[in-house]
Design a protein around this motif. Structure first.
Motif, short mmCIF file in Angstrom:
data_model
loop_
_atom_site.label_atom_id
_atom_site.label_comp_id
_atom_site.label_asym_id
_atom_site.label_seq_id
_atom_site.Cartn_x
_atom_site.Cartn_y
_atom_site.Cartn_z
N ILE A 31 0.84 -1.19 0.00
CA ILE A 31 0.00 0.00 0.00
C ILE A 31 0.88 1.24 0.00
CG2 ILE A 31 -1.63 1.36 1.35
CD1 ILE A 31 -2.90 -1.22 2.27
N ASN A 32 0.63 2.15 -0.93
CA ASN A 32 1.39 3.40 -1.02
C ASN A 32 0.84 4.48 -0.11
OD1 ASN A 32 1.19 2.31 -4.22
ND2 ASN A 32 3.21 2.54 -3.32
N ALA A 33 -0.48 4.52 -0.01
CA ALA A 33 -1.13 5.54 0.80
C ALA A 33 -2.53 5.07 1.14
CB ALA A 33 -1.19 6.86 0.06
N MET A 34 -3.02 5.58 2.26
CA MET A 34 -4.41 5.34 2.64
C MET A 34 -5.03 6.66 3.03
SD MET A 34 -4.36 1.76 4.75
CE MET A 34 -6.16 1.70 4.78
N GLY A 35 -6.33 6.70 2.94
CA GLY A 35 -6.98 7.96 3.27
C GLY A 35 -8.47 7.82 3.40
N LEU A 47 -11.69 14.33 -1.41
CA LEU A 47 -10.65 13.88 -0.50
C LEU A 47 -10.76 14.62 0.83
CD1 LEU A 47 -7.98 12.36 0.08
CD2 LEU A 47 -6.79 14.28 -0.99
N VAL A 48 -10.67 13.89 1.90
CA VAL A 48 -10.69 14.48 3.24
C VAL A 48 -9.28 14.51 3.82
CG1 VAL A 48 -11.57 14.26 5.58
CG2 VAL A 48 -13.05 13.70 3.63
N ALA A 49 -8.61 13.37 3.83
CA ALA A 49 -7.26 13.29 4.40
C ALA A 49 -6.58 12.03 3.89
CB ALA A 49 -7.31 13.27 5.93
N THR A 50 -5.24 12.12 3.78
CA THR A 50 -4.47 10.95 3.39
C THR A 50 -3.23 10.84 4.24
OG1 THR A 50 -3.19 12.15 1.72
CG2 THR A 50 -5.20 11.05 0.96
N ILE A 51 -2.69 9.63 4.31
CA ILE A 51 -1.42 9.38 4.97
C ILE A 51 -0.65 8.39 4.12
CG2 ILE A 51 -2.42 7.57 6.46
CD1 ILE A 51 -0.42 8.58 8.65
N ILE A 69 -5.61 12.37 10.77
CA ILE A 69 -5.47 11.02 10.25
C ILE A 69 -4.23 10.39 10.87
CG2 ILE A 69 -4.14 11.70 8.20
CD1 ILE A 69 -5.68 9.50 6.66
N SER A 70 -4.34 9.11 11.22
CA SER A 70 -3.21 8.41 11.81
C SER A 70 -3.34 6.93 11.46
CB SER A 70 -3.18 8.59 13.33
OG SER A 70 -4.35 8.04 13.92
N ARG A 71 -2.30 6.17 11.79
CA ARG A 71 -2.39 4.75 11.51
C ARG A 71 -1.64 3.94 12.54
NH1 ARG A 71 1.44 3.89 6.18
NH2 ARG A 71 3.43 4.29 7.20
#
Length: 115
Positions: A31-35, A47-51, A69-71
């Motif tokens: 996975i390159n990015a999630m959001g 789009l709201v937010a990405t990480i 946003i966090s993970r």
């Protein structure tokens, strides 16, 4: 392939908070990015937010200072902490993952903010 399962939506009064969660399974190491995106009826998904995989974050202007946003890599989960919610935040929120140029989406979770 990536599977995304969202949770955490619901009904809250204006000024309140909610935390959305998105659990990823499958080829998560690529996975390159999630959001998070959101889409109101009759409108385009926004789009709201990405990480990213390097923990870079991006926020839409409309949510800056209110959403975070966090993970948690150990749990393969991305979170969206939403504070100071406004009625205009009411809509369906979708988790998104970008994997080798392909887009994957969760089923969506409803957020309703009452005035």
């Amino acid at each position: 392939q990536v599977q995304l399962v969202e949770s955490g939506g619901g009904l809250v009064q204006a000024g309140g908070s909610l935390r959305l969660s998105c659990a990823a399974s499958g080829s998560i190491f690529s996975i390159n990015a999630m959001g998070w995106y959101r889409q109101a009826p009759g409108k385009q998904r926004e789009l709201v937010a990405t990480i990213t995989s390097s923990d870079s974050t991006y926020y839409a202007d409309s949510v800056k200072g209110r959403f975070t946003i966090s993970r948690n890599n150990a749990k393969n989960t991305v979170y969206l902490q939403m504070n100071s919610l406004k009625p205009e935040d009411t809509t369906v929120y979708y988790c998104h993952a970008l994997l080798l140029g392909h887009n994957y989406w969760g089923q969506g979770t409803q957020v309703t903010v009452s005035s």
